[in-house]
Write a protein that holds these residues in place. Sequence first.
Motif, PDB file in Angstrom:
ATOM      1  N   GLU A 105     -11.388   4.742  16.017  1.00  0.00           N
ATOM      2  CA  GLU A 105     -10.007   4.309  16.138  1.00  0.00           C
ATOM      3  C   GLU A 105      -9.426   4.103  14.740  1.00  0.00           C
ATOM      4  O   GLU A 105     -10.158   3.845  13.780  1.00  0.00           O
ATOM      5  CB  GLU A 105      -9.920   3.001  16.931  1.00  0.00           C
ATOM      6  N   ALA A 106      -8.104   4.196  14.627  1.00  0.00           N
ATOM      7  CA  ALA A 106      -7.428   4.017  13.347  1.00  0.00           C
ATOM      8  C   ALA A 106      -6.713   2.676  13.308  1.00  0.00           C
ATOM      9  O   ALA A 106      -5.962   2.337  14.225  1.00  0.00           O
ATOM     10  CB  ALA A 106      -6.422   5.143  13.117  1.00  0.00           C
ATOM     11  N   ASP A 107      -6.971   1.910  12.259  1.00  0.00           N
ATOM     12  CA  ASP A 107      -6.271   0.651  12.027  1.00  0.00           C
ATOM     13  C   ASP A 107      -5.445   0.817  10.758  1.00  0.00           C
ATOM     14  O   ASP A 107      -5.944   0.696   9.638  1.00  0.00           O
ATOM     15  CB  ASP A 107      -7.291  -0.488  11.856  1.00  0.00           C
ATOM     16  N   TRP A 108      -4.138   1.154  10.938  1.00  0.00           N
ATOM     17  CA  TRP A 108      -3.265   1.442   9.806  1.00  0.00           C
ATOM     18  C   TRP A 108      -2.769   0.148   9.171  1.00  0.00           C
ATOM     19  O   TRP A 108      -2.293  -0.751   9.874  1.00  0.00           O
ATOM     20  CB  TRP A 108      -2.078   2.288  10.258  1.00  0.00           C
ATOM     21  N   GLU A 109      -2.861   0.056   7.858  1.00  0.00           N
ATOM     22  CA  GLU A 109      -2.424  -1.133   7.132  1.00  0.00           C
ATOM     23  C   GLU A 109      -1.388  -0.742   6.078  1.00  0.00           C
ATOM     24  O   GLU A 109      -1.736  -0.307   4.980  1.00  0.00           O
ATOM     25  CB  GLU A 109      -3.615  -1.832   6.486  1.00  0.00           C
ATOM     26  N   PRO A 110      -0.101  -0.888   6.399  1.00  0.00           N
ATOM     27  CA  PRO A 110       0.948  -0.539   5.438  1.00  0.00           C
ATOM     28  C   PRO A 110       0.857  -1.368   4.159  1.00  0.00           C
ATOM     29  O   PRO A 110       0.588  -2.573   4.199  1.00  0.00           O
ATOM     30  CB  PRO A 110       2.248  -0.855   6.206  1.00  0.00           C
ATOM     31  N   THR A 111       1.083  -0.711   3.032  1.00  0.00           N
ATOM     32  CA  THR A 111       1.031  -1.352   1.730  1.00  0.00           C
ATOM     33  C   THR A 111       1.859  -0.513   0.764  1.00  0.00           C
ATOM     34  O   THR A 111       2.513   0.440   1.179  1.00  0.00           O
ATOM     35  CB  THR A 111      -0.423  -1.494   1.250  1.00  0.00           C
ATOM     36  N   THR A 112       1.842  -0.845  -0.511  1.00  0.00           N
ATOM     37  CA  THR A 112       2.559  -0.040  -1.491  1.00  0.00           C
ATOM     38  C   THR A 112       1.713   1.158  -1.890  1.00  0.00           C
ATOM     39  O   THR A 112       0.475   1.107  -1.873  1.00  0.00           O
ATOM     40  CB  THR A 112       2.880  -0.864  -2.746  1.00  0.00           C
ATOM     41  N   PHE A 113       2.393   2.239  -2.270  1.00  0.00           N
ATOM     42  CA  PHE A 113       1.693   3.497  -2.578  1.00  0.00           C
ATOM     43  C   PHE A 113       0.657   3.316  -3.680  1.00  0.00           C
ATOM     44  O   PHE A 113      -0.483   3.768  -3.557  1.00  0.00           O
ATOM     45  CB  PHE A 113       2.719   4.560  -2.983  1.00  0.00           C
ATOM     46  N   ASP A 114       1.050   2.627  -4.765  1.00  0.00           N
ATOM     47  CA  ASP A 114       0.144   2.549  -5.907  1.00  0.00           C
ATOM     48  C   ASP A 114      -1.001   1.566  -5.730  1.00  0.00           C
ATOM     49  O   ASP A 114      -1.846   1.431  -6.610  1.00  0.00           O
ATOM     50  CB  ASP A 114       0.916   2.244  -7.198  1.00  0.00           C
ATOM     51  N   SER A 115      -1.060   0.878  -4.582  1.00  0.00           N
ATOM     52  CA  SER A 115      -2.177  -0.039  -4.327  1.00  0.00           C
ATOM     53  C   SER A 115      -3.251   0.572  -3.432  1.00  0.00           C
ATOM     54  O   SER A 115      -4.314  -0.023  -3.234  1.00  0.00           O
ATOM     55  CB  SER A 115      -1.662  -1.329  -3.679  1.00  0.00           C
ATOM     56  N   ILE A 116      -2.992   1.772  -2.900  1.00  0.00           N
ATOM     57  CA  ILE A 116      -3.929   2.346  -1.923  1.00  0.00           C
ATOM     58  C   ILE A 116      -5.237   2.779  -2.571  1.00  0.00           C
ATOM     59  O   ILE A 116      -6.330   2.467  -2.066  1.00  0.00           O
ATOM     60  CB  ILE A 116      -3.269   3.514  -1.163  1.00  0.00           C
ATOM     61  N   ILE A 117      -5.157   3.508  -3.684  1.00  0.00           N
ATOM     62  CA  ILE A 117      -6.385   3.945  -4.349  1.00  0.00           C
ATOM     63  C   ILE A 117      -7.207   2.734  -4.773  1.00  0.00           C
ATOM     64  O   ILE A 117      -8.438   2.700  -4.600  1.00  0.00           O
ATOM     65  CB  ILE A 117      -6.070   4.849  -5.556  1.00  0.00           C
ATOM     66  N   ILE A 118      -6.549   1.715  -5.298  1.00  0.00           N
ATOM     67  CA  ILE A 118      -7.245   0.485  -5.679  1.00  0.00           C
ATOM     68  C   ILE A 118      -7.894  -0.145  -4.456  1.00  0.00           C
ATOM     69  O   ILE A 118      -9.043  -0.603  -4.509  1.00  0.00           O
ATOM     70  CB  ILE A 118      -6.268  -0.503  -6.338  1.00  0.00           C
ATOM     71  N   GLY A 119      -7.158  -0.155  -3.330  1.00  0.00           N
ATOM     72  CA  GLY A 119      -7.682  -0.742  -2.111  1.00  0.00           C
ATOM     73  C   GLY A 119      -8.899  -0.019  -1.576  1.00  0.00           C
ATOM     74  O   GLY A 119      -9.840  -0.637  -1.064  1.00  0.00           O
ATOM     75  N   VAL A 120      -8.904   1.316  -1.681  1.00  0.00           N
ATOM     76  CA  VAL A 120     -10.075   2.091  -1.254  1.00  0.00           C
ATOM     77  C   VAL A 120     -11.239   1.834  -2.208  1.00  0.00           C
ATOM     78  O   VAL A 120     -12.393   1.638  -1.790  1.00  0.00           O
ATOM     79  CB  VAL A 120      -9.745   3.595  -1.205  1.00  0.00           C
ATOM     80  N   ASP A 121     -10.944   1.804  -3.495  1.00  0.00           N
ATOM     81  CA  ASP A 121     -11.989   1.589  -4.505  1.00  0.00           C
ATOM     82  C   ASP A 121     -12.636   0.211  -4.369  1.00  0.00           C
ATOM     83  O   ASP A 121     -13.843   0.063  -4.578  1.00  0.00           O
ATOM     84  CB  ASP A 121     -11.393   1.749  -5.901  1.00  0.00           C
ATOM     85  N   THR A 122     -11.858  -0.808  -4.012  1.00  0.00           N
ATOM     86  CA  THR A 122     -12.399  -2.161  -3.897  1.00  0.00           C
ATOM     87  C   THR A 122     -12.959  -2.470  -2.513  1.00  0.00           C
ATOM     88  O   THR A 122     -13.494  -3.559  -2.291  1.00  0.00           O
ATOM     89  CB  THR A 122     -11.305  -3.202  -4.225  1.00  0.00           C
ATOM     90  N   GLY A 123     -12.821  -1.528  -1.580  1.00  0.00           N
ATOM     91  CA  GLY A 123     -13.374  -1.719  -0.255  1.00  0.00           C
ATOM     92  C   GLY A 123     -12.448  -2.394   0.736  1.00  0.00           C
ATOM     93  O   GLY A 123     -12.855  -2.705   1.856  1.00  0.00           O
ATOM     94  N   ASN A 124     -11.190  -2.623   0.360  1.00  0.00           N
ATOM     95  CA  ASN A 124     -10.239  -3.214   1.309  1.00  0.00           C
ATOM     96  C   ASN A 124      -9.889  -2.238   2.428  1.00  0.00           C
ATOM     97  O   ASN A 124      -9.542  -2.654   3.532  1.00  0.00           O
ATOM     98  CB  ASN A 124      -8.963  -3.646   0.588  1.00  0.00           C
ATOM     99  N   TYR A 125      -9.922  -0.939   2.120  1.00  0.00           N
ATOM    100  CA  TYR A 125      -9.655   0.098   3.115  1.00  0.00           C
ATOM    101  C   TYR A 125     -10.826   1.062   3.158  1.00  0.00           C
ATOM    102  O   TYR A 125     -11.423   1.385   2.122  1.00  0.00           O
ATOM    103  CB  TYR A 125      -8.386   0.889   2.757  1.00  0.00           C
ATOM    104  N   ASP A 126     -11.140   1.541   4.375  1.00  0.00           N
ATOM    105  CA  ASP A 126     -12.158   2.593   4.514  1.00  0.00           C
ATOM    106  C   ASP A 126     -11.597   3.935   4.077  1.00  0.00           C
ATOM    107  O   ASP A 126     -12.311   4.759   3.503  1.00  0.00           O
ATOM    108  CB  ASP A 126     -12.628   2.689   5.972  1.00  0.00           C
ATOM    109  N   LEU A 127     -10.301   4.142   4.376  1.00  0.00           N
ATOM    110  CA  LEU A 127      -9.628   5.396   4.060  1.00  0.00           C
ATOM    111  C   LEU A 127      -8.251   5.111   3.476  1.00  0.00           C
ATOM    112  O   LEU A 127      -7.683   4.036   3.682  1.00  0.00           O
ATOM    113  CB  LEU A 127      -9.442   6.259   5.325  1.00  0.00           C
ATOM    114  N   GLY A 128      -7.716   6.091   2.773  1.00  0.00           N
ATOM    115  CA  GLY A 128      -6.334   6.042   2.325  1.00  0.00           C
ATOM    116  C   GLY A 128      -5.656   7.326   2.768  1.00  0.00           C
ATOM    117  O   GLY A 128      -6.241   8.403   2.668  1.00  0.00           O
TER     118      GLY A 128
END
Length: 307
Positions: A105-128
């Motif tokens: 299943e997909a759990d979409w978490e809206p955020t700012t564009f420039d924070s997504i790569i950081i979020g994936v790198d830090t483990g906040n998101y599984d995918l971007g």
Amino acid sequence: MALRKPLSEPRTYLTALTAAGVLALAACGGGEDSTDDTAAPEAPEVAVDEELAALVPEDIAEAGSVTIGVEASYPPGEYLDEDGETVLGFNVDLLEAALGKLGLEADWEPTTFDSIIIGVDTGNYDLGSSSFTITEDRMEAVNMVSYFSSGTQWFAPAGNPEGVDPDSACGLRIAVQSNTTHDADIEARSQECVDAGEEAITIEKFQTQPQATETVVSGLNDASLADLPTSLYALQQTGEQLEFIGDQYDAAPYGILTHQDDEELAEAVAAAFNTMIEDGTYEEVLGEWGIEVGAMETAEVNPSVEE
């Protein structure tokens, strides 16, 4: 990475605006037609493929879902529905179909564009997933799975009153979404102007593309540039107020992001996309959105790209 079909006629499905986009374009005199509330196409029903599901990392398979960082204000790729919470778009339908093949299943978490790569790198998101053009710099930070191709398309007010030419934009006012490949593109063009002894481009940067588009419709800026599907969407939403300038260029693949240490998940997502390409699900989604022009023949993890 080959493109399959010419751009089809614009579909009315693309007239479903984000809440921000509706406000921006309506405020600029877009008229009633620019706020058409036609629903997005229904996503295809996808059955779990047990062989593909076996490729999913054990911890994610047990969780049964993935968190996805998304900047949900870039229609028609990804945007918020009228409820302000549900994320819609052709990128959403494509990735959810791939995840369906994997039993996730997909759990979409809206955020700012420039924070997504950081979020994936830090483990906040599984995918971007947010219309990310694949670049060498980005692949130094995350894995990227190719699945769609799009080039850059400029647009200006109808009639092009300032005579905008992408190859000769010195001294003009150009609107762009910040921290995108288009941002880097216009910065480089402005520097070329300065190096040639000409006036720099005045670059207005915005957090979202609808905000940038609004300033072109209102006449504050002379033109903007964005991915082809997004530029097409802007033209559809504003009726006859905007027009394309030149053709799209620098077509490059979009990528789904995973952590650099999570290549197993990246390979599973790529395999799911390739199965969709083979069984017709992929073409069905693109056809519903009228964007067959961006179809790719193969999904890859960290593909070679020209820059």
